[in-house]
Design a protein around this motif. Structure first.
Motif, PDB file in Angstrom:
ATOM      1  N   SER A   1     -39.288  69.494   1.512  1.00 55.26           N
ATOM      2  CA  SER A   1     -40.289  70.537   1.685  1.00 55.26           C
ATOM      3  C   SER A   1     -41.272  70.119   2.759  1.00 55.26           C
ATOM      4  N   ASN A   2     -41.740  71.101   3.512  1.00 58.75           N
ATOM      5  CA  ASN A   2     -42.754  70.860   4.534  1.00 58.75           C
ATOM      6  C   ASN A   2     -44.120  70.851   3.867  1.00 58.75           C
ATOM      7  N   TRP A   3     -44.898  69.820   4.097  1.00 61.22           N
ATOM      8  CA  TRP A   3     -46.204  69.644   3.460  1.00 61.22           C
ATOM      9  C   TRP A   3     -47.158  70.793   3.789  1.00 61.22           C
ATOM     10  N   PHE A   4     -47.100  71.327   4.998  1.00 59.31           N
ATOM     11  CA  PHE A   4     -48.092  72.297   5.447  1.00 59.31           C
ATOM     12  C   PHE A   4     -47.784  73.743   5.061  1.00 59.31           C
ATOM     13  N   ASN A   5     -46.511  74.131   5.000  1.00 59.31           N
ATOM     14  CA  ASN A   5     -46.224  75.544   4.784  1.00 59.31           C
ATOM     15  C   ASN A   5     -45.362  75.825   3.551  1.00 59.31           C
ATOM     16  N   SER A   6     -45.049  74.832   2.763  1.00 54.12           N
ATOM     17  CA  SER A   6     -44.295  74.978   1.506  1.00 54.12           C
ATOM     18  C   SER A   6     -42.854  75.426   1.695  1.00 54.12           C
ATOM     19  N   ASN A   7     -42.348  75.453   2.904  1.00 56.10           N
ATOM     20  CA  ASN A   7     -40.960  75.833   3.135  1.00 56.10           C
ATOM     21  C   ASN A   7     -40.017  74.709   2.710  1.00 56.10           C
ATOM     22  N   PHE A   8     -38.790  75.079   2.383  1.00 54.85           N
ATOM     23  CA  PHE A   8     -37.779  74.119   1.943  1.00 54.85           C
ATOM     24  C   PHE A   8     -36.575  74.160   2.864  1.00 54.85           C
ATOM     25  N   GLU A   9     -35.931  73.011   3.006  1.00 54.01           N
ATOM     26  CA  GLU A   9     -34.634  72.910   3.666  1.00 54.01           C
ATOM     27  C   GLU A   9     -33.673  72.306   2.658  1.00 54.01           C
ATOM     28  N   LEU A  10     -32.444  72.832   2.597  1.00 53.56           N
ATOM     29  CA  LEU A  10     -31.439  72.355   1.657  1.00 53.56           C
ATOM     30  C   LEU A  10     -30.266  71.757   2.424  1.00 53.56           C
ATOM     31  N   PHE A  11     -29.786  70.609   1.956  1.00 58.88           N
ATOM     32  CA  PHE A  11     -28.736  69.864   2.639  1.00 58.88           C
ATOM     33  C   PHE A  11     -27.589  69.566   1.684  1.00 58.88           C
ATOM     34  N   VAL A  12     -26.382  69.777   2.170  1.00 58.30           N
ATOM     35  CA  VAL A  12     -25.162  69.404   1.445  1.00 58.30           C
ATOM     36  C   VAL A  12     -24.425  68.429   2.343  1.00 58.30           C
ATOM     37  N   ASP A  13     -24.163  67.235   1.837  1.00 61.73           N
ATOM     38  CA  ASP A  13     -23.491  66.185   2.614  1.00 61.73           C
ATOM     39  C   ASP A  13     -24.209  65.911   3.939  1.00 61.73           C
ATOM     40  N   GLY A  14     -25.538  65.959   3.909  1.00 62.07           N
ATOM     41  CA  GLY A  14     -26.339  65.652   5.089  1.00 62.07           C
ATOM     42  C   GLY A  14     -26.453  66.771   6.110  1.00 62.07           C
ATOM     43  N   ILE A  15     -25.818  67.904   5.857  1.00 60.22           N
ATOM     44  CA  ILE A  15     -25.856  69.038   6.786  1.00 60.22           C
ATOM     45  C   ILE A  15     -26.710  70.144   6.175  1.00 60.22           C
ATOM     46  N   GLN A  16     -27.660  70.663   6.969  1.00 58.47           N
ATOM     47  CA  GLN A  16     -28.509  71.733   6.451  1.00 58.47           C
ATOM     48  C   GLN A  16     -27.675  72.976   6.186  1.00 58.47           C
ATOM     49  N   LYS A  17     -27.738  73.450   4.938  1.00 54.96           N
ATOM     50  CA  LYS A  17     -26.970  74.622   4.515  1.00 54.96           C
ATOM     51  C   LYS A  17     -27.859  75.765   4.047  1.00 54.96           C
ATOM     52  N   GLY A  18     -29.176  75.527   3.986  1.00 56.21           N
ATOM     53  CA  GLY A  18     -30.040  76.581   3.498  1.00 56.21           C
ATOM     54  C   GLY A  18     -31.501  76.306   3.763  1.00 56.21           C
ATOM     55  N   ALA A  19     -32.313  77.328   3.471  1.00 53.89           N
ATOM     56  CA  ALA A  19     -33.757  77.221   3.658  1.00 53.89           C
ATOM     57  C   ALA A  19     -34.460  78.276   2.817  1.00 53.89           C
ATOM     58  N   ILE A  20     -35.700  77.966   2.470  1.00 56.91           N
ATOM     59  CA  ILE A  20     -36.602  78.917   1.837  1.00 56.91           C
ATOM     60  C   ILE A  20     -37.829  78.968   2.724  1.00 56.91           C
ATOM     61  N   LYS A  21     -38.155  80.135   3.241  1.00 56.74           N
ATOM     62  CA  LYS A  21     -39.309  80.301   4.129  1.00 56.74           C
ATOM     63  C   LYS A  21     -40.297  81.250   3.486  1.00 56.74           C
ATOM     64  N   PHE A  22     -41.461  80.702   3.108  1.00 60.95           N
ATOM     65  CA  PHE A  22     -42.509  81.496   2.474  1.00 60.95           C
ATOM     66  C   PHE A  22     -43.339  82.211   3.519  1.00 60.95           C
ATOM     67  N   ASN A  23     -43.770  83.423   3.178  1.00 53.27           N
ATOM     68  CA  ASN A  23     -44.678  84.189   4.010  1.00 53.27           C
ATOM     69  C   ASN A  23     -46.020  83.469   4.024  1.00 53.27           C
ATOM     70  N   SER A  24     -46.684  83.439   5.161  1.00 52.61           N
ATOM     71  CA  SER A  24     -47.944  82.712   5.303  1.00 52.61           C
ATOM     72  C   SER A  24     -49.035  83.226   4.380  1.00 52.61           C
ATOM     73  N   TRP A  25     -49.084  84.535   4.128  1.00 56.80           N
ATOM     74  CA  TRP A  25     -50.206  85.113   3.385  1.00 56.80           C
ATOM     75  C   TRP A  25     -49.870  85.475   1.952  1.00 56.80           C
ATOM     76  N   THR A  26     -48.603  85.473   1.602  1.00 50.04           N
ATOM     77  CA  THR A  26     -48.203  85.807   0.237  1.00 50.04           C
ATOM     78  C   THR A  26     -47.234  84.744  -0.261  1.00 50.04           C
TER      79      THR A  26
END
Length: 166
Positions: free
Chosen positions: A9-34
């Motif tokens: 997770s990114n400390w500043f914006n709460s977004n997530f990156e997901l990795f399978v076998d070391g390769i990024q396979k997903g993400a969660i991107k939160f809206n800045s205001w909600t």
């Protein structure tokens, strides 16, 4: 077949990156205001939109079909949530450790997704191929983190005023 996923997770914006076998396979991107979020994991793309002033419910939309596929309802007093799928299936999200560093999404039959965190990163172990459950577990955890931060922000001025008055 068990699926193992690492996340960070990114400390500043709460977004997530997901990795399978070391390769990024997903993400969660939160809206800045909600607390709404756009998510993608492998071939699935979802939109999580919160409903109501206290955000007691989240609608999950499949971005490919724009169809409502699940509703998440929160029980803030017990730190639990229920994921109700359009198919009628229900899954419970709940912490499994005192410090809430581990949690689970489960139907208590044949689908269990286990999460653990070590600060801003962690692991997911899933015996289900349901990508929505995998994403939803992280999304719900972040919603509870944001609610806790809001409570602290509300009570901090009161505590500071009480301490400095004496």
């Amino acid at each position: 077949m068990a699926k193992y996923i690492n996340w960070k997770s990114n400390w500043f914006n709460s977004n997530f990156e997901l990795f399978v076998d070391g390769i990024q396979k997903g993400a969660i991107k939160f809206n800045s205001w909600t607390s709404n979020a756009e998510t993608v994991f492998e071939d699935q793309h979802y939109l999580f939109t919160n409903v109501g002033f206290w955000q007691s419910k989240t609608n999950v939309i499949d971005r490919k079909t724009n169809e409502l596929i699940a509703i998440i309802t929160y029980d803030s007093w017990k730190s639990k949530a229920i994921i109700s799928m359009k198919s009628g299936e229900q899954y419970e999200w709940k912490p499994t450790s005192f410090w809430k560093s581990e949690w689970i999404v489960s139907n208590f039959k044949d689908a269990n997704v286990l999460y653990s965190t070590n600060g801003k990163s962690g692991t997911i172990s899933s015996d289900s191929d349901n990508k929505l459950l995998i994403i939803a577990g992280l999304f719900i955890k972040q919603i509870y983190n944001k609610k806790a931060a809001a409570v602290i922000a509300c009570f901090m001025p009161i505590m500071v005023a009480t301490i400095t008055r004496n």
